[in-house]
Design a protein around this motif. Structure first.
Motif, PDB file in Angstrom:
ATOM      1  N   LYS A   1     -30.030 -65.014   6.857  1.00 54.93           N
ATOM      2  CA  LYS A   1     -30.052 -65.627   8.286  1.00 54.93           C
ATOM      3  C   LYS A   1     -30.701 -64.596   9.186  1.00 54.93           C
ATOM      4  O   LYS A   1     -30.826 -63.387   9.024  1.00 54.93           O
ATOM      5  N   VAL A   2     -31.290 -64.951  10.278  1.00 55.21           N
ATOM      6  CA  VAL A   2     -32.266 -64.377  11.169  1.00 55.21           C
ATOM      7  C   VAL A   2     -31.276 -63.134  11.614  1.00 55.21           C
ATOM      8  O   VAL A   2     -31.708 -61.820  11.878  1.00 55.21           O
ATOM      9  N   GLN A   3     -30.283 -63.331  12.158  1.00 51.53           N
ATOM     10  CA  GLN A   3     -29.378 -62.356  12.727  1.00 51.53           C
ATOM     11  C   GLN A   3     -28.869 -61.190  11.758  1.00 51.53           C
ATOM     12  O   GLN A   3     -28.901 -60.002  12.052  1.00 51.53           O
TER      13      GLN A   3
ATOM     14  N   LEU B   1     -47.607 -65.397  18.679  1.00 50.83           N
ATOM     15  CA  LEU B   1     -46.305 -65.574  18.249  1.00 50.83           C
ATOM     16  C   LEU B   1     -45.883 -67.148  18.852  1.00 50.83           C
ATOM     17  O   LEU B   1     -45.349 -67.855  18.003  1.00 50.83           O
ATOM     18  N   ASP B   2     -46.258 -67.329  19.931  1.00 42.91           N
ATOM     19  CA  ASP B   2     -45.874 -68.637  20.475  1.00 42.91           C
ATOM     20  C   ASP B   2     -46.859 -69.868  19.735  1.00 42.91           C
ATOM     21  O   ASP B   2     -46.393 -70.667  19.505  1.00 42.91           O
TER      22      ASP B   2
ATOM     23  N   SER C   1     -39.143 -56.230  14.309  1.00 39.12           N
ATOM     24  CA  SER C   1     -38.195 -57.054  14.633  1.00 39.12           C
ATOM     25  C   SER C   1     -38.082 -58.348  15.405  1.00 39.12           C
ATOM     26  O   SER C   1     -37.652 -59.298  15.369  1.00 39.12           O
ATOM     27  N   ARG C   2     -38.883 -57.885  16.604  1.00 42.00           N
ATOM     28  CA  ARG C   2     -39.058 -59.098  17.643  1.00 42.00           C
ATOM     29  C   ARG C   2     -39.883 -60.275  17.203  1.00 42.00           C
ATOM     30  O   ARG C   2     -39.841 -61.311  17.842  1.00 42.00           O
ATOM     31  N   ASN C   3     -40.670 -59.968  16.077  1.00 41.44           N
ATOM     32  CA  ASN C   3     -41.545 -61.030  15.431  1.00 41.44           C
ATOM     33  C   ASN C   3     -40.663 -62.264  14.759  1.00 41.44           C
ATOM     34  O   ASN C   3     -41.229 -63.285  14.638  1.00 41.44           O
ATOM     35  N   LEU C   4     -39.197 -61.918  14.513  1.00 38.66           N
ATOM     36  CA  LEU C   4     -38.427 -62.882  13.732  1.00 38.66           C
ATOM     37  C   LEU C   4     -38.038 -63.813  14.833  1.00 38.66           C
ATOM     38  O   LEU C   4     -37.495 -64.839  14.356  1.00 38.66           O
ATOM     39  N   ALA C   5     -38.078 -63.593  16.212  1.00 34.79           N
ATOM     40  CA  ALA C   5     -37.668 -64.512  16.947  1.00 34.79           C
ATOM     41  C   ALA C   5     -38.423 -65.881  16.822  1.00 34.79           C
ATOM     42  O   ALA C   5     -39.679 -66.018  16.732  1.00 34.79           O
TER      43      ALA C   5
END
Length: 564
Positions: free
Chosen positions: A551-553, A511-512, A530-534
């Motif tokens: 939006k992401v949120q 992901l980085d 969900s954590r992959n959307l960061a």
């Protein structure tokens, strides 16, 4: 028949070899037609007249013709083999090439084992008909024409008597043709089932061993193979019956030659040498009837294979180049979906009037339940499918107007499955693409962090990864796929559940990398997590045929509520 005419068009590029083969057949035919004359002279003018000189001359002539016949046969075989290779290698390659151009939806509906059967067994069946049976039949026809002319000058009544077998031959043909064609089709279908089973089990051998179901699979495999062997047995038995039925023709030939001919000799209307010559000629004529009979039977056995080959060749490929097709230049372009609707095979639509845009620098999450069409969205963008309605644009230009092969070079896709070949790491990254410099290769490997682990391998980039990359870890396989995708510096990157099977540490490293790669590119990140959307700047949220840009949120909230 149109199918066979299509196959004969394969001969056109090989007219030189075909001409040489025709000359060979004519020479061989002439010698074959003259041989009985030589035997007649040997018997009537040599043996019966006590002419020792003529006897030895005729023996020398017959011996010479035998040597020439063998040389012609060797030359003809060499020509046939060269013709077979050039014709049917091209046919197999045309099929192979067409396979690689067919849309993804075709492979969803057709098992790969069955397709392999088309390119192997079916082509072999047609090859046997066109180059073995047909050439033998053509030679017999040429010999038959020569012989009929000669026979009419010797005794036209015996020719007329021999012709009585033709109606009988047609009756036998009518009895067996439909059955042979039907059984041949069954054989090809059963062999397809067998190829499908073998290909599937060899691909899934890890699962078979893991769940200890080898005995069950073997039992099922035995049933499939047994059905195939039974079908072959039934076909061969029917063909044997068709062959055995021609014994009646042999009996008719026996009465014509030795009944009518013997009577003519006893009445001094014919010499023994002439009778022997006529027996040769009539045997050739009867063999011609047999050859025609067997060729037509073989034709009915091979036509189903020919039909199946052309059914595949007629499958529409992805529309690749139109007259007005352009070379794409989409780097930096804005990609827009305009009222796009899509459904598979007239089923319920996955999307209805979808609209959204993608701009340079966008890292876009794509979320939704399984089966909602996340991967299909990416496939539409890459033109593995075309929309049923609406259009997809790059800076206002419909992507259908671009050359397909050039258009796809602007994409890099990293799928969930690790599609690796049993070759070296370098070959898996380059994939045979021409014009790739060492600098491009090193840069892609550095961005994907492939060089981090290849340094520790004895053979470095030349390390063979094994079947499906089984000699590497999941993270290493994924990094090779990322390097492959980055090799030609694509403008659009698609990560399709690419981190789903990885541990959290490796997943975070990938992901980085995605965030680093997103600069000046468009990145689609298809995910359930969900954590992959960061790190994404917007999310495409798909539900019940509708697509919403969030939006992401907002997307994270919906995922927490499990409303997606």
């Amino acid at each position: 028949m149109p199918i066979i005419r299509r196959f004969f068009t394969l001969l056109r590029p090989h007219y030189k070899q075909g001409t040489a083969l025709s000359v060979n057949l004519l020479l061989s035919t002439f010698i074959t037609a003259m041989n009985p004359f030589f035997y007649r002279e040997l018997i009537d003018q040599g043996m019966m007249q006590g002419n020792l000189r003529l006897l030895f001359i005729m023996l020398a002539v017959i011996g010479t013709t035998m040597i020439v016949q063998e040389l012609l046969y060797l030359s003809r075989t060499s020509l046939q083999l060269r013709l077979r290779k050039s014709m049917f290698l091209k046919l197999r390659m045309d099929l192979y090439s067409h396979f690689l151009k067919l849309p993804q939806s075709f492979y969803g509906d057709n098992h790969k084992g069955r397709l392999l059967s088309r390119i192997t067994s079916d082509v072999d069946a047609v090859q046997n008909l066109l180059l073995d049976k047909f050439i033998s039949f053509l030679q017999n026809v040429l010999v038959g024409v020569f012989i009929l002319v000669i026979m009419f000058t010797i005794d036209w009544r015996m020719v007329a008597a021999a012709a009585l077998v033709l109606p009988l031959l047609y009756v036998l043909y009518a009895m067996f043709r439909k059955k042979l064609s039907s059984l041949s089709k069954i054989v090809q279908e059963k062999q397809e089932d067998q190829m499908e089973r073998l290909q599937e089990d060899l691909t899934m051998v890890k699962a078979i061993q893991a769940y200890a179901v080898a005995k069950t699979r073997l039992k099922q495999g035995y049933a499939v193979m047994n059905d195939a062997e039974d079908a072959i047995k039934n076909l061969n038995l029917q063909y044997a019956k068709a062959s055995a039925s021609t014994t009646v023709i042999n009996i008719v030939g026996l009465f014509v030659i030795w009944g009518m001919g013997g009577l003519a000799v006893m009445e001094d209307r014919m010499t023994i040498g002439t009778l022997i010559a006529i027996s040769f000629y009539l045997n050739y004529i009867i063999n011609l009837f047999f050859s025609a009979y067997y060729t037509v039977m073989g034709f009915h056995m091979s036509v189903p294979a020919a039909r199946r080959i052309f059914e595949l060749m007629d499958e529409p490929a992805m529309r690749e180049v139109e007259e007005h097709a352009m070379e794409p230049s989409i780097n930096g372009a804005t990609i827009a979906f305009r009222n796009v609707s899509f459904a598979y095979h007239d089923k319920n639509p996955l999307f209805t009037e979808v609209n959204f845009t993608l701009k340079p620098g966008d890292i876009v999450g794509v979320v939704g339940k399984s089966g909602q069409g996340k991967t299909t969205l990416a496939n539409l963008l890459m033109r593995f499918h075309d929309p049923n309605q609406g259009r997809i644009e790059a800076d206002g230009t419909d992507i259908k107007n671009f050359r397909l092969d050039s258009f796809r070079k602007h994409f890099g896709i990293i799928p969930q499955e690790d599609h690796l070949f049993n070759t070296s790491i370098r070959d898996n990254i380059v994939l045979g693409r021409a014009g790739i410099s060492e600098r491009q290769f090193e840069q892609a490997c550095r961005l994907a962090c492939v060089d981090d682990f290849t340094r520790k391998l004895d053979q470095g980039f030349d390390t063979v990864v094994g079947q499906y990359g089984e000699r590497l870890s999941g993270g290493q396989r994924k990094r090779i796929l990322i390097a492959r995708a980055l090799l030609e510096n694509p403008y659009i990157l698609i990560f399709d559940e690419a981190t789903a099977s990885l541990d959290e540490e490796t997943e975070q490293e990938i992901l980085d990398s995605i965030r680093t790669l997103g600069k000046d590119r468009i990145v689609l990140l298809i995910t359930h997590k969900s954590r992959n959307l960061a790190g994404t700047n917007k999310v495409l949220f798909i539900r019940n045929g509708e697509l919403h840009v969030l939006k992401v949120q907002e997307a994270l909230q919906k995922m927490v509520e499990k409303s997606y």
